[in-house]
Each structure stands twice: as structure tokens, then as C-alpha cells.
Design a protein around this motif. Structure first.
Motif, PDB file in Angstrom:
ATOM      1  N   ALA A 136       0.832  -1.208   0.000  1.00  0.00           N
ATOM      2  CA  ALA A 136       0.000   0.000   0.000  1.00  0.00           C
ATOM      3  C   ALA A 136       0.867   1.259   0.000  1.00  0.00           C
ATOM      4  O   ALA A 136       0.558   2.235  -0.703  1.00  0.00           O
ATOM      5  CB  ALA A 136      -0.919  -0.006   1.218  1.00  0.00           C
ATOM      6  N   ILE A 137       1.936   1.248   0.771  1.00  0.00           N
ATOM      7  CA  ILE A 137       2.857   2.395   0.805  1.00  0.00           C
ATOM      8  C   ILE A 137       3.533   2.569  -0.544  1.00  0.00           C
ATOM      9  O   ILE A 137       3.676   3.689  -1.053  1.00  0.00           O
ATOM     10  CB  ILE A 137       3.903   2.208   1.922  1.00  0.00           C
ATOM     11  CG1 ILE A 137       3.233   2.271   3.291  1.00  0.00           C
ATOM     12  CG2 ILE A 137       4.998   3.262   1.813  1.00  0.00           C
ATOM     13  CD1 ILE A 137       4.164   1.925   4.446  1.00  0.00           C
ATOM     14  N   GLN A 138       3.942   1.465  -1.147  1.00  0.00           N
ATOM     15  CA  GLN A 138       4.593   1.506  -2.448  1.00  0.00           C
ATOM     16  C   GLN A 138       3.676   2.115  -3.505  1.00  0.00           C
ATOM     17  O   GLN A 138       4.096   2.963  -4.299  1.00  0.00           O
ATOM     18  CB  GLN A 138       4.972   0.083  -2.852  1.00  0.00           C
ATOM     19  CG  GLN A 138       5.554  -0.062  -4.246  1.00  0.00           C
ATOM     20  CD  GLN A 138       5.813  -1.511  -4.588  1.00  0.00           C
ATOM     21  OE1 GLN A 138       6.686  -2.140  -4.006  1.00  0.00           O
ATOM     22  NE2 GLN A 138       5.052  -2.043  -5.522  1.00  0.00           N
ATOM     23  N   ASN A 139       2.409   1.712  -3.496  1.00  0.00           N
ATOM     24  CA  ASN A 139       1.460   2.252  -4.463  1.00  0.00           C
ATOM     25  C   ASN A 139       1.197   3.734  -4.227  1.00  0.00           C
ATOM     26  O   ASN A 139       1.033   4.511  -5.174  1.00  0.00           O
ATOM     27  CB  ASN A 139       0.143   1.479  -4.400  1.00  0.00           C
ATOM     28  CG  ASN A 139       0.252   0.100  -5.030  1.00  0.00           C
ATOM     29  OD1 ASN A 139       1.113  -0.137  -5.878  1.00  0.00           O
ATOM     30  ND2 ASN A 139      -0.602  -0.815  -4.626  1.00  0.00           N
ATOM     31  N   ALA A 140       1.145   4.118  -2.956  1.00  0.00           N
ATOM     32  CA  ALA A 140       0.933   5.526  -2.634  1.00  0.00           C
ATOM     33  C   ALA A 140       2.112   6.376  -3.107  1.00  0.00           C
ATOM     34  O   ALA A 140       1.930   7.462  -3.679  1.00  0.00           O
ATOM     35  CB  ALA A 140       0.731   5.689  -1.131  1.00  0.00           C
ATOM     36  N   LYS A 141       3.308   5.890  -2.889  1.00  0.00           N
ATOM     37  CA  LYS A 141       4.498   6.619  -3.354  1.00  0.00           C
ATOM     38  C   LYS A 141       4.508   6.710  -4.879  1.00  0.00           C
ATOM     39  O   LYS A 141       4.875   7.743  -5.448  1.00  0.00           O
ATOM     40  CB  LYS A 141       5.772   5.920  -2.852  1.00  0.00           C
ATOM     41  CG  LYS A 141       6.019   6.072  -1.360  1.00  0.00           C
ATOM     42  CD  LYS A 141       7.311   5.368  -0.948  1.00  0.00           C
ATOM     43  CE  LYS A 141       7.610   5.585   0.529  1.00  0.00           C
ATOM     44  NZ  LYS A 141       8.849   4.870   0.954  1.00  0.00           N
ATOM     45  N   GLY A 142       4.096   5.623  -5.534  1.00  0.00           N
ATOM     46  CA  GLY A 142       4.053   5.613  -6.994  1.00  0.00           C
ATOM     47  C   GLY A 142       3.088   6.637  -7.546  1.00  0.00           C
ATOM     48  O   GLY A 142       3.260   7.141  -8.663  1.00  0.00           O
ATOM     49  N   ALA A 143       2.047   6.962  -6.758  1.00  0.00           N
ATOM     50  CA  ALA A 143       1.057   7.967  -7.168  1.00  0.00           C
ATOM     51  C   ALA A 143       1.397   9.353  -6.625  1.00  0.00           C
ATOM     52  O   ALA A 143       0.587  10.274  -6.714  1.00  0.00           O
ATOM     53  CB  ALA A 143      -0.325   7.549  -6.690  1.00  0.00           C
ATOM     54  N   ASN A 144       2.579   9.485  -6.024  1.00  0.00           N
ATOM     55  CA  ASN A 144       3.066  10.764  -5.483  1.00  0.00           C
ATOM     56  C   ASN A 144       2.241  11.281  -4.315  1.00  0.00           C
ATOM     57  O   ASN A 144       2.089  12.500  -4.122  1.00  0.00           O
ATOM     58  CB  ASN A 144       3.120  11.827  -6.592  1.00  0.00           C
ATOM     59  CG  ASN A 144       4.112  11.485  -7.688  1.00  0.00           C
ATOM     60  OD1 ASN A 144       5.232  11.067  -7.419  1.00  0.00           O
ATOM     61  ND2 ASN A 144       3.680  11.633  -8.932  1.00  0.00           N
ATOM     62  N   VAL A 145       1.702  10.367  -3.509  1.00  0.00           N
ATOM     63  CA  VAL A 145       1.037  10.777  -2.276  1.00  0.00           C
ATOM     64  C   VAL A 145       2.108  11.329  -1.328  1.00  0.00           C
ATOM     65  O   VAL A 145       3.156  10.709  -1.145  1.00  0.00           O
ATOM     66  CB  VAL A 145       0.320   9.583  -1.610  1.00  0.00           C
ATOM     67  CG1 VAL A 145      -0.257   9.992  -0.256  1.00  0.00           C
ATOM     68  CG2 VAL A 145      -0.785   9.055  -2.514  1.00  0.00           C
ATOM     69  N   ILE A 173       1.109   9.680   4.182  1.00  0.00           N
ATOM     70  CA  ILE A 173       1.337   8.246   4.401  1.00  0.00           C
ATOM     71  C   ILE A 173       1.570   7.970   5.878  1.00  0.00           C
ATOM     72  O   ILE A 173       0.993   7.044   6.460  1.00  0.00           O
ATOM     73  CB  ILE A 173       2.534   7.764   3.559  1.00  0.00           C
ATOM     74  CG1 ILE A 173       2.191   7.848   2.067  1.00  0.00           C
ATOM     75  CG2 ILE A 173       2.930   6.341   3.946  1.00  0.00           C
ATOM     76  CD1 ILE A 173       3.359   7.531   1.148  1.00  0.00           C
ATOM     77  N   LEU A 174       2.417   8.789   6.505  1.00  0.00           N
ATOM     78  CA  LEU A 174       2.715   8.600   7.927  1.00  0.00           C
ATOM     79  C   LEU A 174       1.479   8.824   8.789  1.00  0.00           C
ATOM     80  O   LEU A 174       1.252   8.101   9.772  1.00  0.00           O
ATOM     81  CB  LEU A 174       3.839   9.554   8.346  1.00  0.00           C
ATOM     82  CG  LEU A 174       5.212   9.291   7.718  1.00  0.00           C
ATOM     83  CD1 LEU A 174       6.205  10.372   8.137  1.00  0.00           C
ATOM     84  CD2 LEU A 174       5.717   7.911   8.122  1.00  0.00           C
ATOM     85  N   ARG A 175       0.649   9.818   8.443  1.00  0.00           N
ATOM     86  CA  ARG A 175      -0.583  10.072   9.199  1.00  0.00           C
ATOM     87  C   ARG A 175      -1.547   8.889   9.095  1.00  0.00           C
ATOM     88  O   ARG A 175      -2.209   8.529  10.067  1.00  0.00           O
ATOM     89  CB  ARG A 175      -1.264  11.349   8.703  1.00  0.00           C
ATOM     90  CG  ARG A 175      -0.605  12.633   9.163  1.00  0.00           C
ATOM     91  CD  ARG A 175      -1.553  13.824   9.002  1.00  0.00           C
ATOM     92  NE  ARG A 175      -1.993  13.995   7.625  1.00  0.00           N
ATOM     93  CZ  ARG A 175      -1.342  14.722   6.718  1.00  0.00           C
ATOM     94  NH1 ARG A 175      -0.220  15.341   7.050  1.00  0.00           N
ATOM     95  NH2 ARG A 175      -1.808  14.846   5.485  1.00  0.00           N
ATOM     96  N   ALA A 176      -1.596   8.299   7.914  1.00  0.00           N
ATOM     97  CA  ALA A 176      -2.487   7.157   7.710  1.00  0.00           C
ATOM     98  C   ALA A 176      -2.065   5.966   8.572  1.00  0.00           C
ATOM     99  O   ALA A 176      -2.911   5.263   9.138  1.00  0.00           O
ATOM    100  CB  ALA A 176      -2.496   6.753   6.239  1.00  0.00           C
ATOM    101  N   ILE A 177      -0.759   5.744   8.680  1.00  0.00           N
ATOM    102  CA  ILE A 177      -0.252   4.646   9.514  1.00  0.00           C
ATOM    103  C   ILE A 177      -0.519   4.926  10.988  1.00  0.00           C
ATOM    104  O   ILE A 177      -0.961   4.051  11.744  1.00  0.00           O
ATOM    105  CB  ILE A 177       1.259   4.438   9.272  1.00  0.00           C
ATOM    106  CG1 ILE A 177       1.507   4.005   7.821  1.00  0.00           C
ATOM    107  CG2 ILE A 177       1.818   3.406  10.243  1.00  0.00           C
ATOM    108  CD1 ILE A 177       2.969   3.926   7.444  1.00  0.00           C
TER     109      ILE A 177
END
Length: 248
Positions: A52-61, A66-70
């Protein structure tokens, strides 16, 4: 293993405006929170979270998002989400799979049904159209990240790749579900990060739609994608080259 394929026909639209991008970010962030809630906040120990993190980074989130979501996943007020898949038909026999992440199934199924109805489609019983799709692992890798294409291709085949499809900008690697983890580890050893990776529905039976009928079906698909509880939408339209502009 390359060339024109069914995968080429179901790629998302090229253009993404700010409103659409915000929707995409929200869906990716939701997946991170759910993954962390269900399997722990350490990516090294939680394959779903790592993906999920990898996909988010790939979409430039943004990294902060990302850290807030975790962090949010550790809170007691996080809703219990369920992943559900709905099946339906649009007009002209177009089959549509709708993958949702919801904390209230009654609300979600009602909203999805209403969208199908509004655009002349129908929500079907579970299993009604799954036979028209294959459930496969998909990795999307920028061509620029690949140094030696021959060695890269051979390595992927050894790791379980069934097909590689090059669209000029990216290579889409398709594999069986059981080989997904093996391919993911292979790419990690090569230090190659896909822009996206996951399990996807790929149609093996396509239908052609006339130029006149296509706009209404596009509206149905876009309305489903805009629904808050919907994560992904798949269809089996055989998009002709001359129709690409209609999806812009």
C-alpha cells in the motif's frame, strides 16, 4: 510476451485533474490505514502495508499523508472496513467489477446499485460475471528504471511472470496470484520500485461498443470511480484506437 493485449484496453484515462487526484489519494490512504490496522504498522512485517505504501508513493502521495495514515490505524476510533466486490452490467453487455472498501455495507451496496440504475445498468448477483475476468497480479514499472531489458525480462520470467506488456512509458508485468510474492521479492532485490502493484481483474472476453454508445458507459464507470467507498473499477470494453480520445 509483449504487444497489444487486453490489459492495454483497460488502462485508466491518461489525464487526471486535481479533483480526481484528490480522490485517488484518499483511496490510497484508506488502504494504508486498513492495512496497518489489520497487520501492524511495520512495513517489513506487513506485506499488505508495504504494498500500500509503495502504491501511494508511486502515485506521489505526500510522505506526511502516508505517515498520518499509519498513525491513524493505531487509534481506537478507526472504523472497521470490509473489502467487498460487486458485479454488474452496463448497457450493451459491458461487464463491470467494482471493488469497495467500506465500513457500512448496506450504504455501499445501495449507492453502487443506484449508480448502475442511473446509467441504464444493473447490479448482478455475486459470481454473475467473474467468469469473464482473470484475477492476476500486475506490476507497473517505468521503462526508465530498467537498464538491461533482456536480463530484466529473463529474470521476471524465472520469477513467474506470465506476460510483459510495454506501452512505451511503462512495462506491465502480469503473473498468477500465487507468484505475486515471488515477483515482488525479485523486484526488491533489483531495487526496482513499481509505480503500482496489486491484484487486478483482467477481462478475457471483450466487447466492442459503438462511438455513440460509449459516452454513457464512460459516465457509469466514472460515477462508480467517484463513489467514496469504491477503490477500483474494472470493465471489459475493447477500446478501439479511435475511441481513446473519448476517455480523455
Amino acid at each position: 510476451m509483449a504487444g497489444h493485449s487486453k490489459w492495454s484496453n483497460i488502462k485508466r484515462k491518461k489525464g487526471v485533474n486535481d479533483a480526481k487526484k484528490s480522490k485517488i489519494f484518499t483511496k490510497l490512504v484508506k488502504e494504508i490505514t486498513v492495512a496497518a490496522k489489520s497487520g501492524g504498522s511495520e512495513p517489513e512485517l506487513n506485506p499488505r502495508l508495504r504494498l500500500a505504501i509503495q502504491n501511494a508513493k508511486g502515485a506521489n502521495v505526500p510522505k506526511d499523508a502516508i505517515l498520518r495514515a499509519i498513525t491513524k490505524a493505531s487509534g481506537s476510533d478507526v472504523a472497521a472496513y470490509h473489502e467487498v466486490t460487486y458485479e454488474g452490467y452496463g448497457t450493451h453487455g459491458v461487464a463491470i467489477m467494482v471493488v469497495c472498501m467500506t465500513d457500512k455495507i448496506v450504504r455501499t451496496v445501495a449507492n453502487v446499485r443506484a449508480i448502475f440504475t442511473k446509467y441504464g445498468g444493473s447490479l448482478e448477483k455475486s459470481g454473475a460475471i467473474t467468469f469473464l475476468f482473470d484475477y492476476k497480479g500486475i506490476f507497473t514499472i517505468p521503462v526508465a528504471n530498467i537498464k538491461d531489458h533482456d536480463d530484466f525480462t529473463l529474470g521476471l520470467i524465472d520469477a513467474g511472470a506470465e506476460a510483459l506488456e510495454d506501452d512505451g512509458a511503462s512495462i506491465h508485468v502480469i503473473c498468477a496470484i500465487e507468484d505475486f510474492g515471488k515477483l515482488q521479492k525479485h523486484l526488491e532485490t533489483l531495487a526496482i520500485a513499481p509505480t503500482s502493484a496489486g491484484l487486478e481483474y483482467i477481462p478475457h472476453t471483450l466487447v466492442q461498443v459503438s462511438d455513440a454508445a460509449l459516452p454513457k458507459i464512460i459516465k457509469l464507470i466514472e460515477a462508480l470511480r467517484d463513489e467514496d467507498d469504491v477503490q477500483k473499477v474494472y470493465h471489459n470494453i475493447d477500446i478501439q484506437p479511435a475511441q481513446e480520445a473519448l476517455w480523455e
